[in-house]
Design an enzyme around this catalytic site. Sequence first.
Site, PDB file in Angstrom:
ATOM      1  N   CYS A  84      43.681  32.704  31.123  1.00  0.00           N
ATOM      2  CA  CYS A  84      42.294  32.238  31.228  1.00  0.00           C
ATOM      3  C   CYS A  84      42.220  30.858  31.871  1.00  0.00           C
ATOM      4  N   CYS A  89      39.697  33.070  33.895  1.00  0.00           N
ATOM      5  CA  CYS A  89      38.299  32.684  33.687  1.00  0.00           C
ATOM      6  C   CYS A  89      37.933  31.331  34.307  1.00  0.00           C
ATOM      7  N   LYS A  92      38.406  30.945  38.205  1.00  0.00           N
ATOM      8  CA  LYS A  92      37.480  31.958  38.768  1.00  0.00           C
ATOM      9  C   LYS A  92      36.038  31.497  38.668  1.00  0.00           C
ATOM     10  N   TYR A 225      36.704  44.247  37.347  1.00  0.00           N
ATOM     11  CA  TYR A 225      36.325  42.841  37.221  1.00  0.00           C
ATOM     12  C   TYR A 225      36.981  41.958  38.296  1.00  0.00           C
ATOM     13  N   GLU A 229      34.957  40.268  41.372  1.00  0.00           N
ATOM     14  CA  GLU A 229      34.692  38.823  41.268  1.00  0.00           C
ATOM     15  C   GLU A 229      35.357  38.065  42.416  1.00  0.00           C
ATOM     16  N   HIS A 494       9.091  31.206  28.861  1.00  0.00           N
ATOM     17  CA  HIS A 494       8.507  31.385  30.196  1.00  0.00           C
ATOM     18  C   HIS A 494       8.673  30.103  31.014  1.00  0.00           C
ATOM     19  N   GLU A 499      13.374  36.317  29.630  1.00  0.00           N
ATOM     20  CA  GLU A 499      12.147  36.811  28.980  1.00  0.00           C
ATOM     21  C   GLU A 499      11.822  38.230  29.438  1.00  0.00           C
TER      22      GLU A 499
HETATM   23  P1  FAD Z   1      47.428  35.113  28.083  1.00  0.00           P
HETATM   24  O1  FAD Z   1      46.282  34.161  28.189  1.00  0.00           O
HETATM   25  O2  FAD Z   1      47.777  35.880  29.264  1.00  0.00           O
HETATM   26  O3  FAD Z   1      48.656  34.282  27.532  1.00  0.00           O
HETATM   27  C1  FAD Z   1      49.948  34.816  27.408  1.00  0.00           C
HETATM   28  C2  FAD Z   1      50.968  33.702  27.561  1.00  0.00           C
HETATM   29  O4  FAD Z   1      52.231  34.174  27.110  1.00  0.00           O
HETATM   30  C3  FAD Z   1      51.164  33.280  29.002  1.00  0.00           C
HETATM   31  O5  FAD Z   1      51.194  31.881  29.110  1.00  0.00           O
HETATM   32  C4  FAD Z   1      52.516  33.882  29.365  1.00  0.00           C
HETATM   33  O6  FAD Z   1      53.150  33.186  30.393  1.00  0.00           O
HETATM   34  C5  FAD Z   1      53.226  33.759  28.034  1.00  0.00           C
HETATM   35  N1  FAD Z   1      54.387  34.647  27.874  1.00  0.00           N
HETATM   36  C6  FAD Z   1      54.541  35.927  28.295  1.00  0.00           C
HETATM   37  N2  FAD Z   1      55.740  36.397  27.915  1.00  0.00           N
HETATM   38  C7  FAD Z   1      56.368  35.395  27.252  1.00  0.00           C
HETATM   39  C8  FAD Z   1      57.633  35.270  26.618  1.00  0.00           C
HETATM   40  N3  FAD Z   1      58.498  36.281  26.579  1.00  0.00           N
HETATM   41  N4  FAD Z   1      57.942  34.085  26.035  1.00  0.00           N
HETATM   42  C9  FAD Z   1      57.080  33.051  26.055  1.00  0.00           C
HETATM   43  N5  FAD Z   1      55.881  33.116  26.641  1.00  0.00           N
HETATM   44  C10 FAD Z   1      55.523  34.280  27.223  1.00  0.00           C
HETATM   45  N6  FAD Z   1      38.216  36.903  30.274  1.00  0.00           N
HETATM   46  C11 FAD Z   1      36.984  36.467  29.897  1.00  0.00           C
HETATM   47  O7  FAD Z   1      36.654  36.558  28.715  1.00  0.00           O
HETATM   48  N7  FAD Z   1      36.110  35.940  30.802  1.00  0.00           N
HETATM   49  C12 FAD Z   1      36.427  35.800  32.104  1.00  0.00           C
HETATM   50  O8  FAD Z   1      35.611  35.320  32.894  1.00  0.00           O
HETATM   51  C13 FAD Z   1      37.715  36.243  32.529  1.00  0.00           C
HETATM   52  N8  FAD Z   1      38.065  36.106  33.819  1.00  0.00           N
HETATM   53  C14 FAD Z   1      39.315  36.520  34.205  1.00  0.00           C
HETATM   54  C15 FAD Z   1      39.648  36.398  35.546  1.00  0.00           C
HETATM   55  C16 FAD Z   1      40.888  36.825  35.981  1.00  0.00           C
HETATM   56  C17 FAD Z   1      41.252  36.688  37.447  1.00  0.00           C
HETATM   57  C18 FAD Z   1      41.819  37.384  35.048  1.00  0.00           C
HETATM   58  C19 FAD Z   1      43.174  37.831  35.506  1.00  0.00           C
HETATM   59  C20 FAD Z   1      41.486  37.497  33.722  1.00  0.00           C
HETATM   60  C21 FAD Z   1      40.228  37.081  33.277  1.00  0.00           C
HETATM   61  N9  FAD Z   1      39.837  37.198  31.950  1.00  0.00           N
HETATM   62  C22 FAD Z   1      38.585  36.790  31.559  1.00  0.00           C
HETATM   63  C23 FAD Z   1      40.745  37.788  30.943  1.00  0.00           C
HETATM   64  C24 FAD Z   1      41.412  36.681  30.095  1.00  0.00           C
HETATM   65  O9  FAD Z   1      41.995  35.726  30.948  1.00  0.00           O
HETATM   66  C25 FAD Z   1      42.475  37.308  29.199  1.00  0.00           C
HETATM   67  O10 FAD Z   1      41.884  38.355  28.458  1.00  0.00           O
HETATM   68  C26 FAD Z   1      43.062  36.295  28.220  1.00  0.00           C
HETATM   69  O11 FAD Z   1      43.636  35.210  28.897  1.00  0.00           O
HETATM   70  C27 FAD Z   1      44.126  36.982  27.354  1.00  0.00           C
HETATM   71  O12 FAD Z   1      44.688  36.065  26.469  1.00  0.00           O
HETATM   72  P2  FAD Z   1      46.099  36.363  25.772  1.00  0.00           P
HETATM   73  O13 FAD Z   1      46.284  35.293  24.756  1.00  0.00           O
HETATM   74  O14 FAD Z   1      46.168  37.758  25.346  1.00  0.00           O
HETATM   75  O15 FAD Z   1      47.184  36.209  26.926  1.00  0.00           O
HETATM   76  P1  NDP Z   2      41.189  46.908  35.443  1.00  0.00           P
HETATM   77  O1  NDP Z   2      42.309  47.494  34.697  1.00  0.00           O
HETATM   78  O2  NDP Z   2      39.903  46.663  34.739  1.00  0.00           O
HETATM   79  O3  NDP Z   2      40.852  47.851  36.710  1.00  0.00           O
HETATM   80  C1  NDP Z   2      41.803  48.191  37.656  1.00  0.00           C
HETATM   81  C2  NDP Z   2      41.088  48.582  38.932  1.00  0.00           C
HETATM   82  O4  NDP Z   2      42.050  48.791  39.969  1.00  0.00           O
HETATM   83  C3  NDP Z   2      40.297  49.864  38.810  1.00  0.00           C
HETATM   84  O5  NDP Z   2      39.117  49.722  39.555  1.00  0.00           O
HETATM   85  C4  NDP Z   2      41.238  50.907  39.430  1.00  0.00           C
HETATM   86  O6  NDP Z   2      40.549  51.962  40.033  1.00  0.00           O
HETATM   87  C5  NDP Z   2      41.892  50.091  40.514  1.00  0.00           C
HETATM   88  N1  NDP Z   2      43.234  50.599  40.878  1.00  0.00           N
HETATM   89  C6  NDP Z   2      44.265  50.853  40.060  1.00  0.00           C
HETATM   90  N2  NDP Z   2      45.335  51.241  40.765  1.00  0.00           N
HETATM   91  C7  NDP Z   2      44.959  51.243  42.064  1.00  0.00           C
HETATM   92  C8  NDP Z   2      45.625  51.546  43.264  1.00  0.00           C
HETATM   93  N3  NDP Z   2      46.895  51.926  43.270  1.00  0.00           N
HETATM   94  N4  NDP Z   2      44.954  51.437  44.426  1.00  0.00           N
HETATM   95  C9  NDP Z   2      43.654  51.048  44.432  1.00  0.00           C
HETATM   96  N5  NDP Z   2      42.970  50.734  43.320  1.00  0.00           N
HETATM   97  C10 NDP Z   2      43.619  50.835  42.141  1.00  0.00           C
HETATM   98  O7  NDP Z   2      41.785  45.620  36.108  1.00  0.00           O
HETATM   99  P2  NDP Z   2      41.348  44.160  36.491  1.00  0.00           P
HETATM  100  O8  NDP Z   2      42.597  43.543  36.954  1.00  0.00           O
HETATM  101  O9  NDP Z   2      40.172  44.119  37.383  1.00  0.00           O
HETATM  102  O10 NDP Z   2      40.921  43.485  35.126  1.00  0.00           O
HETATM  103  C11 NDP Z   2      41.802  43.376  34.024  1.00  0.00           C
HETATM  104  C12 NDP Z   2      41.052  42.933  32.820  1.00  0.00           C
HETATM  105  O11 NDP Z   2      40.842  41.518  32.854  1.00  0.00           O
HETATM  106  C13 NDP Z   2      39.647  43.531  32.715  1.00  0.00           C
HETATM  107  O12 NDP Z   2      39.683  44.771  32.054  1.00  0.00           O
HETATM  108  C14 NDP Z   2      38.894  42.488  31.960  1.00  0.00           C
HETATM  109  O13 NDP Z   2      38.876  42.786  30.589  1.00  0.00           O
HETATM  110  C15 NDP Z   2      39.634  41.194  32.230  1.00  0.00           C
HETATM  111  N6  NDP Z   2      38.796  40.373  33.108  1.00  0.00           N
HETATM  112  C16 NDP Z   2      37.611  39.907  32.613  1.00  0.00           C
HETATM  113  C17 NDP Z   2      36.756  39.204  33.422  1.00  0.00           C
HETATM  114  C18 NDP Z   2      35.460  38.736  32.873  1.00  0.00           C
HETATM  115  O14 NDP Z   2      35.269  38.730  31.673  1.00  0.00           O
HETATM  116  N7  NDP Z   2      34.527  38.328  33.719  1.00  0.00           N
HETATM  117  C19 NDP Z   2      37.091  38.907  34.805  1.00  0.00           C
HETATM  118  C20 NDP Z   2      38.364  39.430  35.222  1.00  0.00           C
HETATM  119  C21 NDP Z   2      39.172  40.138  34.386  1.00  0.00           C
HETATM  120  P3  NDP Z   2      40.355  53.396  39.318  1.00  0.00           P
HETATM  121  O15 NDP Z   2      39.119  53.267  38.479  1.00  0.00           O
HETATM  122  O16 NDP Z   2      40.243  54.296  40.465  1.00  0.00           O
HETATM  123  O17 NDP Z   2      41.591  53.644  38.484  1.00  0.00           O
END
Ligand code: FAD
Ligand code: NDP
Length: 519
Positions: A84, A89, A92, A225, A229, A494, A499
């Site tokens: 995140c 998050c 992004k 997502y 995004e 408003h 609203e």
């Molecule tokens: P993470 O935050 O992924 O933390 C896991 C940590 O464990 C990492 O630092 C990793 O390096 C570490 N780790 C892994 N393996 C090991 C190991 N063996 N030993 C030690 N450390 C290790 N969610 C939202 O709610 N709103 C958003 O707007 C949003 N935007 C997103 C945009 C993008 C591009 C992405 C990819 C995700 C987004 N998410 C968003 C999802 C959100 O970031 C994740 O759901 C959240 O960070 C998950 O938290 P976590 O604690 O499960 O894992």
């Molecule tokens: P998701 O797992 O949500 O979706 C994967 C997407 O990739 C689907 O549209 C899938 O299509 C497509 N896909 C999978 N394999 C292929 C392939 N080989 N070729 C082309 N397309 C493919 O993944 P994201 O990485 O987008 O998001 C991961 C999670 O992170 C989300 O579920 C969300 O919870 C979290 N997140 C939250 C955000 C927020 O809160 N604003 C922002 C970003 C991430 P198909 O449906 O055809 O399988």
Amino acid sequence: MWAGRVGCRRGSAGQGDPTDTAERQEGPAPAMEGRQCYDLLVIGGGSGGLACAKEAAQLGKKVAVLDYVEPSPRGTRWGLGGTCVNVGCIPKKLMHQAALLGVMIRDAPHYGWGVAQAPHDWATMADAVQNHVKSLNWGHRVQLQDRKVKYFNVKASFVNTHTLCGVSKGGEETLLSAEHIVIATGGRPRYPTHIEGALEYGITSDDLFWLKESPGKTLVVGASYVALECAGLLTGLGLDTTLMIRSVPLRAFDQQMASLVIEHMAGHGTRVLQGCAPERVEKLPGRQLRVTWVDLASDRKDAGTFDTVLWAIGRVPETASLNLEKAGVRMNPVTGKILVDAQEATSIPHIYAIGDVAEGRPELTPTAIMAGRLLAQRLSGQTTDLMDYNNVPTTVFTPLEYGCVGLSEEAAVARHGEEHVEVYHAFYKPLEFTVPQRDASQCYIKMVCLREPPQLVLGLHFLGPNAGEVTQGFALGIKCGASYQQVMRTVGIHPTCAEEVAKLRISKRSGLDPTVTGC
Ligand code: FAD
Ligand code: NDP
């Protein structure tokens, strides 16, 4: 609950507890003497892990967090805080804001501001965003220190059910034991394995936000997502952006809303290729990449050149290096995620998994945080409350934001039957769109309700500006079991977009035009 700091005794040679099957099968781990002992070890310093560790420490427990970031295949690395903070998050949303500012600059002259549209400078934005992220990395370290949580920058793996081995970047090993262990290792972006050149030349969201220079003309592959995004913000920053969708966009969401999101993106500069799948990425002389793809309906091949190919095709849970088999922790063999029960416990009762790495959990920061906090409180005997994963609100930060909570129209119909579901909806025009004559064709709200009075609200879907802010408030109502009648008796503020939710009078069933006219 904690029963005192017994983890160290259990972890020592030959003294495994009755649940310690892996230890019994494999025998004692070598050189356990130098172990450090804790009440709780948390693997992963991301959203869930840090929340759990800080809460447990605040409740008087001796806690350590082990966090290690494996650089991306392109060599991008970052600090403490997890996905995140570093590659999700936060960067992004800031880049989304940069893109929204571009729209506002275009609106500004209509409101009397003498500003000219200037080209966007990626390097300035990236520097500012990256500096903010680094300040958050530092903030997390300070918070851990303040709460007396020991932080180890090591990669953790299980030695047995109570003991972890942490390996530092330099290869130094540390043995740590605890009564309870929480796995919060999140996930990493998936690369396609079957596409030539995908890994070699493509990047993922792990790299995008740390680029020092503009990615230029970009192909974004994916339809959920991350893909939407990223494609949205790149378009908004003025970059030539193509979004390649193989099937349907936002599969898990209300499909009418998903179509409107894509329609808006396509109408505002993103080139959308639907029903296409990439087949090959080749490097051309110089910086450019040539991508070949197939139109899945016609089987026709096509190709294009791009500066960057961004894979946004889902995420892989981070379990490979954990040696889960040494602890006997079970995973779903298909998803690779860790199987958990309602208490967040794995197949080994004192080992837990929270956040993205846990099977069946939403991949969202607030759910990981709340699950982590509640787990720490339960372990400390402060509560018996379980995390409620129902009605979790979320927002997709596309150029026109889409916020929702509860059931989609399809899910409501599938669960209750069409005759029992009433959908109220409206196409509305945000007031601030009027003066600059911004297109509001996709600004749409729908509320999915039960048909029988008092018409319990099952789901709310909002497409428009500040959707996250709007949805957050209504999420409380839905969590408290609000009915359509109660929402209609809620006085609007408003003039706002929110609203419009409290003014949804037209049902889909009536067939009346849902376009809002007048004030
Ligand atoms: P993470 O935050 O992924 O933390 C896991 C940590 O464990 C990492 O630092 C990793 O390096 C570490 N780790 C892994 N393996 C090991 C190991 N063996 N030993 C030690 N450390 C290790 N969610 C939202 O709610 N709103 C958003 O707007 C949003 N935007 C997103 C945009 C993008 C591009 C992405 C990819 C995700 C987004 N998410 C968003 C999802 C959100 O970031 C994740 O759901 C959240 O960070 C998950 O938290 P976590 O604690 O499960 O894992
Ligand atoms: P998701 O797992 O949500 O979706 C994967 C997407 O990739 C689907 O549209 C899938 O299509 C497509 N896909 C999978 N394999 C292929 C392939 N080989 N070729 C082309 N397309 C493919 O993944 P994201 O990485 O987008 O998001 C991961 C999670 O992170 C989300 O579920 C969300 O919870 C979290 N997140 C939250 C955000 C927020 O809160 N604003 C922002 C970003 C991430 P198909 O449906 O055809 O399988």
